[in-house]
Design an enzyme around this catalytic site. Structure first.
Site, PDB file in Angstrom:
ATOM      1  N   CYS A  63      -7.050  -1.933   8.392  1.00 42.06           N
ATOM      2  CA  CYS A  63      -5.705  -1.928   7.817  1.00 42.06           C
ATOM      3  C   CYS A  63      -5.289  -0.503   7.500  1.00 42.06           C
ATOM      4  CB  CYS A  63      -5.668  -2.817   6.579  1.00 42.06           C
ATOM      5  SG  CYS A  63      -5.912  -4.557   6.998  1.00 42.06           S
ATOM      6  N   HIS A 103      -1.166  -5.913   2.032  1.00 42.36           N
ATOM      7  CA  HIS A 103      -2.389  -6.720   2.016  1.00 42.36           C
ATOM      8  C   HIS A 103      -2.094  -8.071   1.355  1.00 42.36           C
ATOM      9  CE1 HIS A 103      -5.548  -3.502   2.832  1.00 42.36           C
ATOM     10  NE2 HIS A 103      -5.925  -4.549   3.542  1.00 42.36           N
ATOM     11  N   GLU A 163       0.835  -1.210   0.000  1.00 42.30           N
ATOM     12  CA  GLU A 163       0.000   0.000   0.000  1.00 42.30           C
ATOM     13  C   GLU A 163       0.868   1.257   0.000  1.00 42.30           C
ATOM     14  OE1 GLU A 163      -3.039  -0.220  -0.510  1.00 42.30           O
ATOM     15  OE2 GLU A 163      -3.507  -2.304   0.035  1.00 42.30           O
TER      16      GLU A 163
HETATM   17  N1  PCA Z   1      -7.848  -6.977   7.016  1.00 42.19           N
HETATM   18  C1  PCA Z   1      -8.786  -5.891   7.265  1.00 42.19           C
HETATM   19  C2  PCA Z   1      -8.668  -5.581   8.718  1.00 42.19           C
HETATM   20  C3  PCA Z   1      -7.902  -6.717   9.314  1.00 42.19           C
HETATM   21  C4  PCA Z   1      -7.366  -7.473   8.175  1.00 42.19           C
HETATM   22  O1  PCA Z   1      -6.582  -8.430   8.243  1.00 42.19           O
HETATM   23  C5  PCA Z   1      -8.587  -4.681   6.349  1.00 42.19           C
HETATM   24  O2  PCA Z   1      -8.202  -4.876   5.183  1.00 42.19           O
HETATM   25  O3  PCA Z   1      -8.830  -3.551   6.760  1.00 42.19           O
END
Ligand code: PCA
Length: 215
Positions: free
Chosen positions: A144, A168, A81
Site C-alpha cells: 500500500c 486503508h 494516509e
Molecule cells: N493491504 C496491504 C497490501 C495490499 C492490501 O490490501 C498493505 O497494507 O500494504
C-alpha cells in the site's frame, strides 16, 4: 465536466481470503458519487507488478484524482494516509513469494512524499456519512505504501494534474474473530462514497504545484 477518478483496490493476500478494497470497487463505480466518472483497477500484491495498472492508466487516460484503497487488517477506522515513505519490506512475502527486508523503493528517490488529497476534509465527510474515519501518518512498508509512493512520484515527475491518496480499510466483520476490528460493507461504502463526493467537487489540481517530498 464531471471529475474523473481512478479507484484501485488490491487482490487478497496472506491470511485474508477477501480484500474489502477490491469488493467495494464495483458498487462505488456504479454509484458514481458526486457525478464522478470512476475507472477501477485491481492491483496485484506484488512488489514487481502492483503499480503497473496505475502507470498504464495515468499514461493513457486523464484523471483528476487517484484514490488507492487497501486492506489494513488491524485498522479500526477508515484511515486516510498522509504520507508515503521510500522504504519497502515486510516479514510476510508478497503474492509472488518475494520477501523484502527493508530497502528503498526508488534508490535515489526522496525519503517521503505527502499525499495530495485533502485529508481533513475527507475524514470529516466520511464521519458525517456515519463511518468512523481518521487521518493516519503510517501506511506501513508493504504494497500500500509502495503504490502510494510510486503514484505520487509518477505524478510529480510527469507534472500530471492529478491528486493522489491512499485509504486503508478495516476488514469485513465476517472475516475476523469476534471483538477484532472490522467494518461492514455498507458502512465502508457509505464512507467511501462521501470521500469520493469530496474529491469530485475539488477544482482541477494546479499543474505547477509539485508533490511535496523530503530528502
Ligand atoms: N493491504 C496491504 C497490501 C495490499 C492490501 O490490501 C498493505 O497494507 O500494504
Amino acid at each position: 465536466m464531471p471529475a474523473r477518478v481512478l479507484l484501485a483496490g488490491f487482490e487478497p493476500f496472506g491470511p485474508h481470503p477477501v480484500n474489502p478494497s477490491e469488493r467495494v470497487l464495483r458498487p462505488l463505480a456504479a454509484a458514481a458519487p458526486g457525478g464522478a466518472v470512476i475507472s477501477t483497477r485491481v492491483l496485484r500484491v506484488s512488489y514487481r507488478d502492483a503499480f503497473s495498472p496505475i502507470r498504464e492508466a495515468l499514461d493513457h487516460e486523464r484523471f483528476d484524482t487517484v484514490l488507492l484503497l487497501g486492506l489494513g487488517a488491524d485498522r479500526r477506522v477508515i484511515s486516510f494516509e498522509r504520507v508515503a515513505v521510500n522504504r519497502r519490506g515486510a516479514t510476510r512475502p508478497d503474492n509472488d513469494g518475494v520477501r523484502r527486508g527493508g530497502e528503498r523503493i526508488e534508490t535515489a528517490g526522496p525519503a517521503a512524499c505527502f499525499s495530495t488529497v485533502p485529508i481533513d476534509e475527507l475524514v470529516s465527510a466520511t464521519r458525517a456519512a456515519g463511518a468512523p474515519a481518521a487521518g493516519s501518518d503510517d501506511a506501513g512498508t508493504f504494497l500500500c505504501n509502495q503504490v502510494l509512493y510510486q503514484t505520487l512520484r509518477h505524478c510529480d515527475r510527469n507534472r500530471l494534474r492529478v491528486r493522489a491518496g491512499f485509504v486503508h480499510l478495516p476488514p469485513f466483520p465476517e472475516h475476523v474473530e469476534t471483538g477484532e476490528p472490522s467494518l461492514s460493507e455498507a458502512t465502508l461504502l457509505a464512507g467511501l462514497a462521501a470521500a469520493i463526493e469530496v474529491v469530485a467537487a475539488l477544482p482541477r489540481p494546479d499543474a505547477t504545484r509539485p508533490v511535496e517530498c523530503g530528502e
